[in-house]
Scaffold this motif. Sequence first.
Motif, PDB file in Angstrom:
ATOM      1  N   GLU A  14       3.025  -2.132  -8.291  1.00  0.00           N
ATOM      2  CA  GLU A  14       2.051  -1.095  -8.657  1.00  0.00           C
ATOM      3  C   GLU A  14       2.461   0.262  -8.107  1.00  0.00           C
ATOM      4  O   GLU A  14       2.334   1.281  -8.786  1.00  0.00           O
ATOM      5  CB  GLU A  14       0.660  -1.442  -8.127  1.00  0.00           C
ATOM      6  N   ARG A  15       2.951   0.283  -6.879  1.00  0.00           N
ATOM      7  CA  ARG A  15       3.405   1.555  -6.287  1.00  0.00           C
ATOM      8  C   ARG A  15       4.601   2.100  -7.050  1.00  0.00           C
ATOM      9  O   ARG A  15       4.697   3.316  -7.275  1.00  0.00           O
ATOM     10  CB  ARG A  15       3.700   1.358  -4.802  1.00  0.00           C
ATOM     11  N   VAL A  16       5.511   1.227  -7.464  1.00  0.00           N
ATOM     12  CA  VAL A  16       6.657   1.653  -8.278  1.00  0.00           C
ATOM     13  C   VAL A  16       6.158   2.282  -9.571  1.00  0.00           C
ATOM     14  O   VAL A  16       6.605   3.359  -9.965  1.00  0.00           O
ATOM     15  CB  VAL A  16       7.620   0.473  -8.583  1.00  0.00           C
TER      16      VAL A  16
ATOM     17  N   GLU B 245      14.780   8.119  -5.312  1.00  0.00           N
ATOM     18  CA  GLU B 245      13.381   8.506  -5.091  1.00  0.00           C
ATOM     19  C   GLU B 245      12.526   7.299  -4.710  1.00  0.00           C
ATOM     20  O   GLU B 245      11.734   7.358  -3.771  1.00  0.00           O
ATOM     21  CB  GLU B 245      12.824   9.169  -6.355  1.00  0.00           C
ATOM     22  N   LEU B 246      12.694   6.193  -5.437  1.00  0.00           N
ATOM     23  CA  LEU B 246      11.907   4.999  -5.134  1.00  0.00           C
ATOM     24  C   LEU B 246      12.269   4.426  -3.770  1.00  0.00           C
ATOM     25  O   LEU B 246      11.381   4.050  -2.996  1.00  0.00           O
ATOM     26  CB  LEU B 246      12.087   3.945  -6.227  1.00  0.00           C
ATOM     27  N   SER B 247      13.554   4.357  -3.478  1.00  0.00           N
ATOM     28  CA  SER B 247      13.983   3.836  -2.167  1.00  0.00           C
ATOM     29  C   SER B 247      13.406   4.666  -1.034  1.00  0.00           C
ATOM     30  O   SER B 247      12.895   4.118  -0.050  1.00  0.00           O
ATOM     31  CB  SER B 247      15.510   3.836  -2.065  1.00  0.00           C
ATOM     32  N   ALA B 248      13.482   5.990  -1.169  1.00  0.00           N
ATOM     33  CA  ALA B 248      12.963   6.878  -0.127  1.00  0.00           C
ATOM     34  C   ALA B 248      11.445   6.758   0.000  1.00  0.00           C
ATOM     35  O   ALA B 248      10.911   6.686   1.108  1.00  0.00           O
ATOM     36  CB  ALA B 248      13.362   8.316  -0.427  1.00  0.00           C
ATOM     37  N   SER B 249      10.744   6.728  -1.125  1.00  0.00           N
ATOM     38  CA  SER B 249       9.281   6.676  -1.098  1.00  0.00           C
ATOM     39  C   SER B 249       8.736   5.355  -0.576  1.00  0.00           C
ATOM     40  O   SER B 249       7.716   5.320   0.102  1.00  0.00           O
ATOM     41  CB  SER B 249       8.716   6.928  -2.495  1.00  0.00           C
ATOM     42  N   LEU B 250       9.420   4.265  -0.914  1.00  0.00           N
ATOM     43  CA  LEU B 250       8.926   2.945  -0.530  1.00  0.00           C
ATOM     44  C   LEU B 250       9.571   2.407   0.738  1.00  0.00           C
ATOM     45  O   LEU B 250       9.127   1.398   1.283  1.00  0.00           O
ATOM     46  CB  LEU B 250       9.140   1.948  -1.673  1.00  0.00           C
TER      47      LEU B 250
ATOM     48  N   SER C  49     -10.077   4.786  -4.556  1.00  0.00           N
ATOM     49  CA  SER C  49      -8.991   5.696  -4.919  1.00  0.00           C
ATOM     50  C   SER C  49      -8.051   4.934  -5.849  1.00  0.00           C
ATOM     51  O   SER C  49      -8.259   3.744  -6.106  1.00  0.00           O
ATOM     52  CB  SER C  49      -8.264   6.180  -3.659  1.00  0.00           C
ATOM     53  N   LEU C  50      -7.035   5.611  -6.346  1.00  0.00           N
ATOM     54  CA  LEU C  50      -6.123   4.953  -7.273  1.00  0.00           C
ATOM     55  C   LEU C  50      -5.509   3.713  -6.636  1.00  0.00           C
ATOM     56  O   LEU C  50      -4.812   3.791  -5.632  1.00  0.00           O
ATOM     57  CB  LEU C  50      -5.015   5.916  -7.714  1.00  0.00           C
ATOM     58  N   GLY C  51      -5.821   2.564  -7.217  1.00  0.00           N
ATOM     59  CA  GLY C  51      -5.253   1.309  -6.755  1.00  0.00           C
ATOM     60  C   GLY C  51      -5.905   0.682  -5.538  1.00  0.00           C
ATOM     61  O   GLY C  51      -5.516  -0.404  -5.123  1.00  0.00           O
TER      62      GLY C  51
END
Length: 182
Positions: free
Chosen positions: A71-73, A92-97, A32-34
Amino acid sequence: MELKVKNMVCPRCIMVVRDVLQAMQIAVKSVSLGRVETENELGKDTIPELGRRLREVGFELMCDHNDDVVERVKMLVMEMARRGENESVSKELSASLGMDYKHISRLFTAHEGRTVENYYISHRIERVKELLAYDELSLKEIAYQLGYSSTAHLSRQFKQVTGVTPTQYKLQPGERKGLTEV
């Protein structure tokens, strides 16, 4: 065994990585991706060879946690730029990660040599170039779709990044960059 692969951004990337694994006769559970999951542990000689072959086609094996976060960022920022997010990139990044944005930002800048915001703007501008090339939407519609506050803001940012206005670009299209080159 789970491996993490850098620069995978689309379904074609998955096919290319799968082909590399097949050529090396590595039994694969999933790609899958990554991420790649193999049926068995890989030998000490196999991992460097896999890394070499992946580099030949534009990918890279990731070795540490920080590479994974960066990579996730990148993946999240690419998605946000394509969707025309109006939300704050940092929120968005803080919440997602599940991480503090200051940490994410420092890590990204150290690995990439540029800020997350600069990376996001670059992806937005590449999306604008793509939409201009399709010639289906007006500049006002593109600005709205990508979450710009105004056409003037989009035009200013576009010129700042590319050196030409969107109208000049539309008349004489320049080079577009691939997702991993932005």
